[in-house]
Scaffold this motif. Structure first.
Motif, PDB file in Angstrom:
ATOM      1  N   LYS A 104       0.812  -1.219   0.000  1.00 57.88           N
ATOM      2  CA  LYS A 104       0.000   0.000   0.000  1.00 57.88           C
ATOM      3  C   LYS A 104       0.843   1.264   0.000  1.00 57.88           C
ATOM      4  CE  LYS A 104      -0.754   0.474   5.023  1.00 57.88           C
ATOM      5  NZ  LYS A 104      -1.801   0.559   6.061  1.00 57.88           N
ATOM      6  N   GLY A 105       2.181   1.149  -0.015  1.00 54.40           N
ATOM      7  CA  GLY A 105       3.057   2.301  -0.046  1.00 54.40           C
ATOM      8  C   GLY A 105       2.921   3.094  -1.340  1.00 54.40           C
ATOM      9  N   THR A 106       3.245   4.385  -1.281  1.00 53.21           N
ATOM     10  CA  THR A 106       3.102   5.260  -2.456  1.00 53.21           C
ATOM     11  C   THR A 106       4.380   6.034  -2.757  1.00 53.21           C
ATOM     12  OG1 THR A 106       2.221   7.048  -1.073  1.00 53.21           O
ATOM     13  CG2 THR A 106       0.629   5.542  -2.070  1.00 53.21           C
ATOM     14  N   GLN A 107       5.526   5.547  -2.281  1.00 53.82           N
ATOM     15  CA  GLN A 107       6.761   6.294  -2.519  1.00 53.82           C
ATOM     16  C   GLN A 107       7.756   5.524  -3.374  1.00 53.82           C
ATOM     17  OE1 GLN A 107       8.014   7.672   1.453  1.00 53.82           O
ATOM     18  NE2 GLN A 107       7.286   9.690   0.867  1.00 53.82           N
ATOM     19  N   ASN A 108       8.356   4.447  -2.857  1.00 52.21           N
ATOM     20  CA  ASN A 108       9.384   3.744  -3.605  1.00 52.21           C
ATOM     21  C   ASN A 108       8.830   3.174  -4.910  1.00 52.21           C
ATOM     22  OD1 ASN A 108      11.585   4.146  -1.932  1.00 52.21           O
ATOM     23  ND2 ASN A 108      11.035   2.437  -0.601  1.00 52.21           N
ATOM     24  N   SER A 109       9.561   3.386  -6.002  1.00 54.81           N
ATOM     25  CA  SER A 109       9.117   2.910  -7.307  1.00 54.81           C
ATOM     26  C   SER A 109      10.327   2.641  -8.182  1.00 54.81           C
ATOM     27  CB  SER A 109       8.188   3.936  -7.965  1.00 54.81           C
ATOM     28  OG  SER A 109       8.832   5.199  -8.055  1.00 54.81           O
ATOM     29  N   ILE A 110      10.088   1.957  -9.310  1.00 52.72           N
ATOM     30  CA  ILE A 110      11.176   1.596 -10.218  1.00 52.72           C
ATOM     31  C   ILE A 110      10.971   2.164 -11.619  1.00 52.72           C
ATOM     32  CG2 ILE A 110      11.756  -0.504  -8.956  1.00 52.72           C
ATOM     33  CD1 ILE A 110      10.225  -2.081 -11.126  1.00 52.72           C
ATOM     34  N   GLY A 111       9.840   2.837 -11.850  1.00 47.06           N
ATOM     35  CA  GLY A 111       9.596   3.391 -13.174  1.00 47.06           C
ATOM     36  C   GLY A 111       8.279   4.138 -13.230  1.00 47.06           C
TER      37      GLY A 111
END
Length: 511
Positions: free
Chosen positions: A271-278
């Motif tokens: 449910k996180g909304t920060q770490n991403s890869i693209g």
């Protein structure tokens, strides 16, 4: 818009300045300071001008409990003072990170809104009419145990979203009648959802709420559409692949009724909304996905330029090894994307990259020696020290969702205690213009619609014969037409000695 509180402030005496940059027409006024006045914000109201918000300590007698009297001063687009009005607001006087109240000030169309919500659910909305400079105040009550995440204005309504008793809701207030309406958002599990975004669509007069919610064994993305104070549409979108899960999302409604959704994605479901890869682009028609495009950050031009040359080579080597094995190499990053900008048949996406920083902080503990005495031990712990922004990206997709170009550049801004957007954007017929405050100056950058950086220049806050000593609360925003607005508190040294001024700049880009 940002708030800034300053301890030394002003006498309302302004000095007009006209400065020329290579492609810019800059007009500036400087307002001298006195200790008794605080500058709170400077907000554009389109071609009607701007509103400067200040607070004077000597003007606080007779205000009701918990409130302060603020002065809202209107200037026209030539930075001439027009009129001013006082109004009482319920301010946030807490230390950063420990606020017990939600506060937000912003402008929409011709009006300025100051919003305050107490923890017990009581709200207050102060509205300054930018044309008449008359004020009105709306009050009401959401109910107890309400936690506000975002607020927006669209048409005759103020929208709030947040949680009440740990469940999401949207509350609307009609600014004409003062009537409020609660819309409860149902979720399967109150511990397995997150509010992703809450944005207004000025072109379509809609407000879009994205919620990430776990259904069965996977988190799905749910879009709720509001118009004229009511819920008009909702849709649920499941992940397209096992290793591509939405982190952030924003929607833009197209003229044909479809929605183009953009944002960031992660390879881990949560449910996180920060770490991403693209980043991704998704087109939705009648509640169903037409296509989805996913772009690895490492496939964006110049994305690793913020790294040292040694680290860039190491990343490229790891990427090549992964590709030889038929795998994809990714890096985790925090990204704050913007809504889609449509121009020249392309969908353009802009985002800012950042990461949290920490410092070692000593603390002491009193220990017992076991014999009735004590001794002191010094230990260390990691303490949050703000968000550091590294760079931004600009990329474009065609109507079929294929990426046609991308570019990245360093983002030269101050570290901040909260995540917020720095770039002000303006789409022109031949270029996308970007304007943002930097270390004591403004940056003006242009990209043509082939993704090439065609212009980059600095706009100084002071003339060449003036020394800029310190600065605080620097802010830029798109104002109207081809014009940006920039403001901030400066400490300067000139022929008159050291002075503190509040600088307001009108920056016109081209004719």
């Amino acid at each position: 818009m940002k708030f800034a509180k300053f301890g030394c402030l002003m006498a309302l005496v302004t000095t007009p300045l006209i400065l020329q940059a290579e492609s810019l027409d800059v007009k500036r006024i400087e307002i001298e300071k006195e200790r008794s006045v605080d500058f709170m914000s400077c907000d554009g109201i389109g071609e009607n001008g701007l509103i400067l918000t200040t607070k004077e300590d000597n003007n606080q007698k007779g205000t009701k409990k918990g409130h302060e009297k603020w002065t809202f001063t209107k200037y026209d687009t030539l930075l001439n003072k027009v009129s001013s009005v006082d109004a009482e607001v319920n301010p946030d006087n807490s230390i950063i990170g420990s606020s017990y109240r939600y506060n937000k000030q912003f402008t929409k169309d011709n009006n300025l809104y100051y919003i305050s919500v107490e923890k017990n659910g009581e709200y207050e909305i102060v509205i300054v009419d930018g044309e008449t400079m008359k004020t009105s105040t709306l009050t009401g009550d959401f109910g107890k145990k309400s936690d506000i995440s975002f607020s927006r204005v669209m048409g005759d309504y103020v929208y709030f979203t947040g949680t009440q008793k740990d469940l999401p809701f949207v509350y609307t207030v009609n600014t004409k009648s003062g009537a409020g309406k609660m819309s409860n958002i149902s979720v399967a599990n109150k511990k397995r959802f997150s509010i992703m975004s809450f944005e207004s669509d000025d072109e379509q007069n809609e407000v879009h709420l994205f919620i990430k919610e776990k259904q069965e064994n996977v988190y799905v993305m749910k879009l709720y559409v509001f118009a004229d104070g009511a819920l008009t549409n909702e849709m649920t979108l499941a992940p397209d692949a096992e290793d591509k899960y939405t982190a952030t999302a924003f929607a833009s409604k197209m003229s044909d009724g479809s929605y183009v959704i953009s944002g960031t994605y992660s390879k881990k479901d949560g449910k996180g909304t920060q770490n991403s890869i693209g980043v991704f682009l998704k087109k939705v028609e009648n509640g169903k996905s037409v296509y989805s495009t996913y772009v690895n950050y490492l496939d964006l031009k110049n994305f690793t330029s913020y790294m040292t040359e040694r680290k860039q080579k190491r990343v490229e080597k790891k990427k090549e090894k992964k590709e030889e094995k038929g795998d994809e190499y990714t890096i985790n990053y925090n990204m704050l994307p913007y809504k889609i900008i449509e121009e020249n048949g392309k969908y353009m996406l802009v985002g800012e990259a950042y990461y949290p920083t920490y410092v070692m902080q000593p603390y002491t503990q009193v220990m017992s020696n076991g014999q009735g005495g004590t001794y002191t031990v010094t230990n260390y712990r990691m303490v949050f020290d703000g968000y550091f922004y590294t760079h931004y990206f600009v990329l474009a997709f065609d109507q079929q969702g294929q990426m046609v170009w991308s570019n990245s550049a360093p983002l030269e801004v101050l570290k901040s205690w909260y995540v917020h957007r720095h770039l002000s954007l303006n789409k022109k017929s031949d270029a996308l213009e970007i304007f943002y405050p930097s270390f004591g100056h403004m940056n003006h950058v242009s990209y043509n619609y082939n993704g090439e950086e065609t212009l980059k220049e600095e706009v100084k806050y002071v003339e060449d014969d003036v020394k800029l000593k310190r600065y605080a609360g620097l802010d830029t925003q798109f104002w109207y037409g081809n014009t940006f607005l920039s403001s901030g508190l400066l400490k300067i040294k000139d022929d008159d000695g050291k002075r503190k001024i509040y600088s307001i700049n009108r920056v016109k880009c081209g004719k």
